[in-house]
Design a protein around this motif. Structure first.
Motif, PDB file in Angstrom:
ATOM      1  N   LYS A   1       0.888  -1.282  -0.016  1.00  0.00           N
ATOM      2  CA  LYS A   1      -0.024   0.055  -0.149  1.00  0.00           C
ATOM      3  C   LYS A   1       0.830   1.346  -0.024  1.00  0.00           C
ATOM      4  O   LYS A   1       0.470   2.121  -0.841  1.00  0.00           O
ATOM      5  N   SER A   2       1.990   1.474   0.822  1.00  0.00           N
ATOM      6  CA  SER A   2       2.708   2.582   1.043  1.00  0.00           C
ATOM      7  C   SER A   2       3.474   2.582  -0.074  1.00  0.00           C
ATOM      8  O   SER A   2       3.848   3.698  -0.859  1.00  0.00           O
ATOM      9  N   ALA A   3       4.132   1.755  -1.162  1.00  0.00           N
ATOM     10  CA  ALA A   3       4.607   1.464  -2.162  1.00  0.00           C
ATOM     11  C   ALA A   3       3.972   1.956  -3.174  1.00  0.00           C
ATOM     12  O   ALA A   3       4.587   3.134  -4.203  1.00  0.00           O
ATOM     13  N   GLN A   4       2.789   1.621  -3.414  1.00  0.00           N
ATOM     14  CA  GLN A   4       1.774   2.090  -4.411  1.00  0.00           C
ATOM     15  C   GLN A   4       1.769   3.472  -4.328  1.00  0.00           C
ATOM     16  O   GLN A   4       1.595   4.534  -5.278  1.00  0.00           O
ATOM     17  N   GLN A   5       1.326   4.051  -3.070  1.00  0.00           N
ATOM     18  CA  GLN A   5       1.372   5.569  -2.787  1.00  0.00           C
ATOM     19  C   GLN A   5       2.541   6.288  -3.022  1.00  0.00           C
ATOM     20  O   GLN A   5       2.435   7.548  -3.585  1.00  0.00           O
ATOM     21  N   ALA A   6       3.500   5.641  -2.922  1.00  0.00           N
ATOM     22  CA  ALA A   6       5.034   6.218  -3.300  1.00  0.00           C
ATOM     23  C   ALA A   6       5.276   6.247  -4.737  1.00  0.00           C
ATOM     24  O   ALA A   6       6.570   7.020  -5.146  1.00  0.00           O
ATOM     25  N   GLY A   7       4.446   5.602  -5.443  1.00  0.00           N
ATOM     26  CA  GLY A   7       4.701   5.745  -6.724  1.00  0.00           C
ATOM     27  C   GLY A   7       5.556   4.586  -7.578  1.00  0.00           C
ATOM     28  O   GLY A   7       6.052   4.595  -8.572  1.00  0.00           O
ATOM     29  N   ILE A   8       5.868   3.640  -6.416  1.00  0.00           N
ATOM     30  CA  ILE A   8       6.635   2.384  -6.925  1.00  0.00           C
ATOM     31  C   ILE A   8       5.880   1.624  -7.801  1.00  0.00           C
ATOM     32  O   ILE A   8       4.857   1.017  -7.366  1.00  0.00           O
ATOM     33  N   THR A   9       6.148   1.255  -8.931  1.00  0.00           N
ATOM     34  CA  THR A   9       5.365   0.508  -9.839  1.00  0.00           C
ATOM     35  C   THR A   9       5.804  -0.799 -10.265  1.00  0.00           C
ATOM     36  O   THR A   9       5.833  -1.540 -11.237  1.00  0.00           O
ATOM     37  N   SER A  10       6.467  -1.457  -9.175  1.00  0.00           N
ATOM     38  CA  SER A  10       7.228  -2.812  -9.387  1.00  0.00           C
ATOM     39  C   SER A  10       6.057  -3.887  -9.441  1.00  0.00           C
ATOM     40  O   SER A  10       5.065  -3.865  -8.995  1.00  0.00           O
ATOM     41  N   GLN A  11       6.622  -5.248  -9.887  1.00  0.00           N
ATOM     42  CA  GLN A  11       5.839  -6.448  -9.670  1.00  0.00           C
ATOM     43  C   GLN A  11       6.222  -6.862  -8.445  1.00  0.00           C
ATOM     44  O   GLN A  11       7.428  -7.025  -7.937  1.00  0.00           O
ATOM     45  N   TYR A  12       4.990  -7.214  -7.543  1.00  0.00           N
ATOM     46  CA  TYR A  12       5.248  -7.911  -6.077  1.00  0.00           C
ATOM     47  C   TYR A  12       5.081  -9.418  -6.090  1.00  0.00           C
ATOM     48  O   TYR A  12       4.059  -9.761  -6.700  1.00  0.00           O
ATOM     49  N   TYR A  13       6.296  -9.904  -5.575  1.00  0.00           N
ATOM     50  CA  TYR A  13       6.110 -11.248  -5.229  1.00  0.00           C
ATOM     51  C   TYR A  13       6.287 -11.567  -3.664  1.00  0.00           C
ATOM     52  O   TYR A  13       7.013 -10.916  -3.171  1.00  0.00           O
ATOM     53  N   ASN A  14       5.346 -12.536  -3.322  1.00  0.00           N
ATOM     54  CA  ASN A  14       5.597 -13.052  -2.009  1.00  0.00           C
ATOM     55  C   ASN A  14       5.602 -14.381  -2.100  1.00  0.00           C
ATOM     56  O   ASN A  14       5.266 -15.199  -2.584  1.00  0.00           O
ATOM     57  N   VAL A  15       6.428 -15.130  -1.004  1.00  0.00           N
ATOM     58  CA  VAL A  15       6.692 -16.531  -0.613  1.00  0.00           C
ATOM     59  C   VAL A  15       5.513 -16.847   0.102  1.00  0.00           C
ATOM     60  O   VAL A  15       4.588 -16.158   0.676  1.00  0.00           O
ATOM     61  N   SER A  16       5.226 -18.227   0.082  1.00  0.00           N
ATOM     62  CA  SER A  16       3.967 -18.887   0.732  1.00  0.00           C
ATOM     63  C   SER A  16       3.762 -18.510   2.166  1.00  0.00           C
ATOM     64  O   SER A  16       2.365 -18.337   2.533  1.00  0.00           O
ATOM     65  N   PHE A  17       4.964 -18.389   2.798  1.00  0.00           N
ATOM     66  CA  PHE A  17       4.605 -18.230   4.470  1.00  0.00           C
ATOM     67  C   PHE A  17       3.704 -16.769   4.674  1.00  0.00           C
ATOM     68  O   PHE A  17       3.215 -16.680   5.647  1.00  0.00           O
ATOM     69  N   VAL A  18       3.708 -15.890   3.587  1.00  0.00           N
ATOM     70  CA  VAL A  18       2.991 -14.691   3.918  1.00  0.00           C
ATOM     71  C   VAL A  18       1.395 -14.919   4.450  1.00  0.00           C
ATOM     72  O   VAL A  18       1.069 -14.096   5.102  1.00  0.00           O
ATOM     73  N   GLY A  19       0.938 -15.864   3.783  1.00  0.00           N
ATOM     74  CA  GLY A  19      -0.142 -16.031   4.288  1.00  0.00           C
ATOM     75  C   GLY A  19      -1.324 -15.320   3.269  1.00  0.00           C
ATOM     76  O   GLY A  19      -1.938 -14.294   3.136  1.00  0.00           O
ATOM     77  N   SER A  20      -1.762 -16.197   2.037  1.00  0.00           N
ATOM     78  CA  SER A  20      -2.301 -15.529   0.790  1.00  0.00           C
ATOM     79  C   SER A  20      -3.572 -15.039   1.246  1.00  0.00           C
ATOM     80  O   SER A  20      -4.168 -14.092   0.793  1.00  0.00           O
ATOM     81  N   ARG A  21      -4.386 -15.790   1.900  1.00  0.00           N
ATOM     82  CA  ARG A  21      -5.709 -15.572   2.354  1.00  0.00           C
ATOM     83  C   ARG A  21      -6.001 -14.153   3.206  1.00  0.00           C
ATOM     84  O   ARG A  21      -6.206 -13.110   2.573  1.00  0.00           O
ATOM     85  N   PRO A  22      -5.302 -14.122   4.195  1.00  0.00           N
ATOM     86  CA  PRO A  22      -5.182 -12.663   4.888  1.00  0.00           C
ATOM     87  C   PRO A  22      -4.694 -11.559   4.166  1.00  0.00           C
ATOM     88  O   PRO A  22      -5.046 -10.405   4.481  1.00  0.00           O
TER      89      PRO A  22
END
Length: 377
Positions: free
Chosen positions: A238-259
């Motif tokens: 959320k903060s990155a998008q507000q700051a204009g960072i337009t990267s592709q975001y990747y997460n590993v599985s431990f992040v917790g996909s549903r929440p």
């Protein structure tokens, strides 16, 4: 005392000694212990891992258990903090006298208790972590059902570079978990002659991401690999998008996909998450249909998710090992049964252990989050 009486007395003593049950095993019960985040910012990870496991154990118990023994899972809350996990493990081993430890959640918490369960010779089955510290050097009491973070980050970097994304940054949790994922990214980048463009960190159980945004924004990364839990990942995106960072975001599985999807809402669109179990939404697979049926019957209030799918698969493979160990169940018999070489099946998902390796699963899939919170491959 006559010879006959002496033989009878010795026989009774021998039978009593040989029939003495293993710790955590009675004629009608097998007790397992779990320490997981059941409160705090990471609580959904612990709750969902537990929910999936409880659904399968309830299914098995309704069928009569394993060799007539029903499975009891004692879950204690550690809030995703290593010190609390260590206290819980001491209680589980010494007070509750569990047969084995099952489904711990997190790298720092699992690392904190490794000396304890190793010294006590208690099996540590299916921790919810892909860290190399639980894999190397080989520990005969640790059984990893999921793929490693190195496997996940290799898949992520392969995907990113195949898309032409070469300036890759890493946002990681400043602890053993985050550093394990960072090492995996570094290894995958080096393999391709690349270096990480920039890094930013966040503390465990925190959403203070301002300094990380500042650290990464200047590098203008094509992609950002995130090795964090859902609260901090969502705050960062959320903060990155507000700051204009337009990267592709990747997460590993431990992040917790549903929440993570819930935290992001429509901002979830396009975020990629690596997964180490089959999609719980792909009902073409028998194990997924079994999981969803069990969740509906035994955990009807719990959400369908990748994490509870992992808990279900972990429980299913654990039960397979318990069955193989036979009626005279001991910890050593369980270890021997798991190491026998034949894959331990959880439906289509399978993992093979050997005396020299307790980490054989390489299953990694990539999913893309949609603005409605769903996932596609």
């Amino acid at each position: 005392m006559s010879i006959r009486q002496l033989v009878a007395a010795l026989s009774v003593g021998w039978l009593a000694a040989t029939s003495q049950a293993e710790v955590g095993v009675t004629d009608d019960k097998i007790v397992l212990g779990q320490s997981a985040a059941l409160s705090g910012p990471a609580k959904f990870l612990g709750e969902e891992m537990r929910d999936g496991a409880l659904a399968y154990f309830a299914q098995i118990n309704e069928q009569g258990g394993v060799n007539g023994r029903k499975i009891e899972l004692i879950s204690l809350d550690d809030g995703y903090e290593p010190e609390r996990a260590a206290d819980n493990t001491k209680k589980l081993i010494e007070k509750h006298k569990v047969f084995a430890l099952f489904g711990y959640v997190g790298t720092p918490t699992s690392n904190a208790v490794m000396p304890m369960f190793t010294a006590a010779k208690v099996p540590f089955y299916a921790p919810f972590t892909g860290a190399d510290s639980l894999r190397t050097p080989h520990n005969r009491y640790v059984f990893n059902v999921r793929a490693s973070y190195a496997d996940e980050t290799e898949k992520i970097i392969r995907h990113a570079t195949n898309l032409g994304l070469k300036r890759i940054a890493v946002f990681y949790q400043n602890d053993a978990y985050g550093k394990a994922g960072l090492a995996g990214v570094e290894q995958a980048m080096q393999k391709r002659g690349l270096v990480i463009a920039a890094t930013g960190t966040v503390e465990r159980n925190s959403t203070e991401v301002a300094s990380a945004i500042q650290s990464l924004s200047g590098s203008k990364p094509d992609a950002i690999v995130m090795i964090t839990a859902y609260k901090s990942s969502a705050a960062f995106i959320k903060s990155a998008q507000q700051a204009g960072i337009t990267s592709q975001y990747y997460n590993v599985s431990f992040v917790g996909s549903r929440p993570l999807a819930e935290e992001l809402g429509e901002q979830a669109a396009g975020v990629v998450v690596s997964q180490v179990v089959p999609s719980p939404f792909d009902q073409s697979q028998a194990v997924v249909r079994e999981y969803r049926k069990a969740m509906s019957k035994y955990q009807p209030k719990a959400p369908i998710s990748f994490t509870s799918m992992e808990g279900f698969i972990a429980a299913k493979s654990m039960v397979e090992g318990l069955k193989r160990a036979g009626e005279a169940l001991t910890r050593e018999r369980l270890i021997a049964a798991l190491e026998q070489g034949d894959p331990v099946h959880a439906g289509e998902f399978k993992v093979a252990f050997s005396p020299n390796s307790h980490s054989q699963s390489k299953f990694v899939d990539l999913t893309v989050m949609q603005k409605d919170g769903s996932f596609r491959n």
